[in-house]
Design an enzyme around this catalytic site. Sequence first.
Site, PDB file in Angstrom:
ATOM      1  N   GLU A 255       0.829  -1.221   0.000  1.00  0.00           N
ATOM      2  CA  GLU A 255       0.000   0.000   0.000  1.00  0.00           C
ATOM      3  C   GLU A 255       0.854   1.259   0.000  1.00  0.00           C
ATOM      4  OE1 GLU A 255      -3.151  -0.188   2.909  1.00  0.00           O
ATOM      5  OE2 GLU A 255      -4.081  -1.910   1.930  1.00  0.00           O
TER       6      GLU A 255
ATOM      7  N   GLU B 191      -5.018  -8.640  -0.779  1.00  0.00           N
ATOM      8  CA  GLU B 191      -5.869  -8.332   0.378  1.00  0.00           C
ATOM      9  C   GLU B 191      -7.302  -8.213  -0.110  1.00  0.00           C
ATOM     10  OE1 GLU B 191      -4.803  -5.270   3.176  1.00  0.00           O
ATOM     11  OE2 GLU B 191      -2.649  -5.636   2.942  1.00  0.00           O
TER      12      GLU B 191
ATOM     13  N   GLN C  58      -8.037 -11.757   7.332  1.00  0.00           N
ATOM     14  CA  GLN C  58      -6.771 -12.419   7.566  1.00  0.00           C
ATOM     15  C   GLN C  58      -7.011 -13.786   8.162  1.00  0.00           C
ATOM     16  OE1 GLN C  58      -3.956  -9.962   9.697  1.00  0.00           O
ATOM     17  NE2 GLN C  58      -4.298  -8.215   8.373  1.00  0.00           N
TER      18      GLN C  58
END
Length: 512
Positions: A195, A316, A365
Amino acid sequence: MKKLFLLTCIVVIFQNVNSQNKVTEITIEKTENKTIINKHIYGHFAEHLGRCIYGGLYVGENSNISNTKGVRNDIIKALKELKVPNLRWPGGCFADTYHWKDGIGPKKDRPSILNRWWGGTAEDNSFGTHDFLDMCETLGAEPYLAGNVGSGSPRELEEWIQYVNYESGTPMSDLRKKNNREKPWKVALWGVGNEMWGCGGNMTAEYYSNLYRQFATFMPDGAVKPFRIASGANGEDYHWTEVLMRDIPKGLIEAVALHWYSVINWDKKGSSTKFNESQYFETMNSALKMEELVQKHSAVMDKYDPEKKIALIVDEWGGWFDSDGGDAGGVLYQQNTMRDAMIAGVTLNTFNNHADRVRGANLAQIVNVLQAVILTNKEKMILTPTYHVMKMYNVHQDAQLIPLKIESPKYIFDKKELPAVSVSASKDKANLTHISIVNIDFKNENKIKIDLKELEIKDIKGYVLSSAKVQDYNTFEDPNKIVPVVFNKFSIKAGQLEVTIPPFSVVVLEGK
């Protein structure tokens, strides 16, 4: 006014009845398709965040909880059954503040740091490179290491690669041997920052692409060539993908990442368990947007890489709601309902159907954080609905994609509509055909017809994941409230498979 109101009611009722009565028609695309659904689409993500590592995966060698080198044995067993192909670590935002040398050597000598991103907690580095890579070996999962670009240096990343990949002949391989690991782990998957448009450094795409070129240049081949994954776009930022594909030479990059979370509103995400149909509909709208994102980012990549040599890695993804675990739950702890199962099912179908470009992904996650497959509470452990979807779907790993044409009825709410049914299919090396079907409709079952002539299937069996309410979830007191059960609401007539799938449910069929 009364006539107008009555007319509106009639229209709404007609729409709902029409939606219920319409049959989903699925036909096999007659194309020479040899696309393989890469097993790495079914990857996971473990960040130093909340109770994902400490109190989740890792309890320490001295714990009363049964463990192997500090990692819970019940989790190891569950993840082996899930067939986890790869695991991304140490972040996330944490990766660009993490210096790997802090997490090697005797644990008593490792320095503590402040986890500035997640709760301001102390990080004692007792779980480091050896712990993670040994755990991946035990799981049979490929490690995916996220390198520190935001606060690190090309030399630091180069030395990490030498430490884990070089047999001998470098100071870093000698250091590894000094730390009681003779053979290298041979790690192939490497993220070059995370990111970078946000917590990785708030960079522009143009600045990061140049920085990426620098870091990638100094990533040595050693015993294994690094599969370098550039920090990709935030959702709809197609300019970011454009710049990376345009400005990074093909010889320096193997993949571009993408991040997308199924979120209603970032300022007020809503409870993970207490939600109404409006919130459910908006969450599914966000989850189904993955189809558009994958298509549009792939189109940008096609301009510069028509042969699709560079992979799109969605490293993600998942549902993100307001934490409802309190201090005991940990940062970003959330429960996992049938809504999460819907997110997982439609997202994985999207990845499967675009496997020509999407060749990896990581659910966020793995334990106790966001859309986790496992939740723990001291010695107790439960498997979530998302775990069961991932396990049902692992039949698609490394199987050949069967392209489908899908005519789905609509799930209608408050004059808005979404496709109610999501499907993907594949044929594995044992010549078994698997069809995964999701019905996101909040209230209505859906009927599905699949033409089997192209598949030559005679015998079929199946499993379904469903529950009485979409808000249902497994608890430590009732861990098996939601589990897959045998599914038999189907029949074969004149070469057509007819399936009736309940509302908010996931079905996987196996044919031979």
